[in-house]
Design an enzyme around this catalytic site. Structure first.
Site, PDB file in Angstrom:
ATOM      1  N   GLY A  50     -30.755 -20.039  13.784  1.00 39.13           N
ATOM      2  CA  GLY A  50     -29.775 -20.859  14.494  1.00 39.13           C
ATOM      3  C   GLY A  50     -29.648 -22.243  13.862  1.00 39.13           C
ATOM      4  O   GLY A  50     -30.303 -22.560  12.861  1.00 39.13           O
ATOM      5  N   TYR A  72     -27.691 -20.169  32.018  1.00 35.35           N
ATOM      6  CA  TYR A  72     -28.386 -21.009  31.029  1.00 35.35           C
ATOM      7  C   TYR A  72     -29.332 -21.991  31.713  1.00 35.35           C
ATOM      8  O   TYR A  72     -30.520 -22.052  31.388  1.00 35.35           O
ATOM      9  CB  TYR A  72     -27.340 -21.759  30.215  1.00 35.35           C
ATOM     10  CG  TYR A  72     -27.906 -22.620  29.102  1.00 35.35           C
ATOM     11  CD1 TYR A  72     -28.526 -22.056  27.987  1.00 35.35           C
ATOM     12  CD2 TYR A  72     -27.791 -24.012  29.140  1.00 35.35           C
ATOM     13  CE1 TYR A  72     -29.008 -22.851  26.950  1.00 35.35           C
ATOM     14  CE2 TYR A  72     -28.261 -24.804  28.111  1.00 35.35           C
ATOM     15  CZ  TYR A  72     -28.869 -24.221  27.010  1.00 35.35           C
ATOM     16  OH  TYR A  72     -29.348 -25.019  25.982  1.00 35.35           O
TER      17      TYR A  72
END
Ligand code: NAD
Ligand code: UDP
Length: 311
Positions: free
Chosen positions: A6, A140
């Site tokens: 990432g 999240y």
């Protein structure tokens, strides 16, 4: 390094390699890309393994576990809501188990989203937050709050040497231009001459941290003795309209602004109180938004060019 392919994970791999460590990056490439690690292909102290941390995994003896795996942009975690909940719960347990097995230090990548749409401003680590537990962002926010709880439990019950960083909006090279976050969106739109999309009236605020500052803070925290959460972010606050203007200035673009609806539960303001990081880590950010955007410009130009070629 979970989430090693990432944006932040790949930069953290670079920093640890530069520090003399050997690094194993694991990632299932859900939102990350191997191209973020391409420059390490001939590095003998680096290894990449494609795996999903929601399944138990073991990379052999290690001294540190950095747990960054998780979709991170509102667009990504909306699209992958269940995966986001799983990686914050199952994935965090597996990463913690690895640290416990090898007596390794553990760092959890948490987020300013733990503060939700905050009623305290700026946000100190002592603030418990104002989070909608069932709204669209909850996959999240609650996943990260659970991950913090699991991390503190492994410290208390199993004496794992744990650390928690609350990361505030960080930007820079290697962000995916299509992940929907405000800096890549505005850079892409400005460089293509498209309208910049302002959600709501643009008066909501964020505080943007350049990636090199964020990584420096995270590494210092991982080496410290602090177990409770520490905010790492840039305390200079901008409205989204001011951020759009900075992007127009840096790119020299003539793009116009286009107003679109504000996403549900979009936090109205966000600014870290970094007193704790300054005191414990001797850390504070060095790069302001304008310079950070200038340092990111070449990357975004290249990324926009590649996206046009591949369409
Ligand atoms: P990113 O999407 O670029 O990186 C996340 C990585 O995790 C991706 O490479 C993805 O493929 C990987 N991943 C997701 N689920 C996985 C799984 N089950 N198994 C293995 N790999 C998996 O996002 P980023 O901005 O680099 O964020 C990294 C971490 O930092 C995340 O935990 C995020 O929540 C946190 N964070 C980032 C910011 C920011 O501003 N960039 C702010 C707050 C918190
Ligand atoms: N935003 C915007 N236009 C965009 C993308 C985002 O106005 O094209 C706003 C968004 O509504 C939020 C802020 O910019 O108020 C930061 O959004 P981002 O997705 O980068 O991260 P967040 O801090 O919300 O997690």
């Amino acid at each position: 390094m979970t989430g090693g392919a990432g944006f932040l994970g790949s930069h953290l791999c670079d920093a640890l390699l530069a520090d003399g460590c050997s690094v194993v990056a694991v990632d299932n490439l859900l939102t990350g890309r191997l191209s973020n690690l391409a420059h390490l292909s001939n590095e003998s102290r680096f290894e990449f393994r494609e795996l999903d941390v929601c399944e138990p995994f073991d990379c052999g003896r290690l001294e540190w576990v950095f747990h960054l795996a998780s979709p991170a942009s509102p667009v990504d975690y909306s699209e992958h809501g269940i995966e986001t909940l799983q990686v914050g719960s199952l994935g965090t347990f597996h990463a913690l188990d690895l640290a416990r097995k090898y007596g390794a230090r553990f760092l959890q990548a948490s987020t300013s989203e733990c503060y939700g749409d905050p009623l305290e401003h700026p946000q100190k680590e002592t603030y418990w937050g104002h989070v909608n537990p069932i709204g669209p962002r909850s996959v999240y926010d609650e996943s990260k709050r659970f991950a913090e709880a699991a991390t503190m439990a492994y410290l208390r019950y199993y004496k794992v040497d744990t650390h928690i960083v609350r990361i505030f909006n960080t930007y820079g090279p290697r962000m995916q231009i299509n992940d929907g976050r405000v800096v890549p969106n505005f850079m892409k739109q400005a460089l293509r001459g498209e309208d910049l999309t302002i959600y709501g009236d643009g008066s909501q605020t964020r505080s943007f941290c350049y990636v090199s500052d964020e990584i420096e803070g995270i590494v210092r925290l991982a080496k410290s003795d602090e177990h409770e959460p520490v905010n790492i972010g840039n305390p200079t606050e901008f409205t989204i309209l001011e951020c759009a203007q900075k992007v127009l200035d840096v790119t020299g673009s003539k793009s116009k602004l286009r107003y679109e609806p504000l996403p549900v539960d979009d936090p109205k303001q966000r600014r870290p109180d970094i007193t704790k990081a300054k005191r414990l880590l001797g850390w504070e950010p060095k790069v302001d938004l304008e310079n950070g955007l200038r340092m990111s410009l070449e990357y975004f130009r290249g990324a926009v060019g590649k996206a046009i070629v591949s369409r």
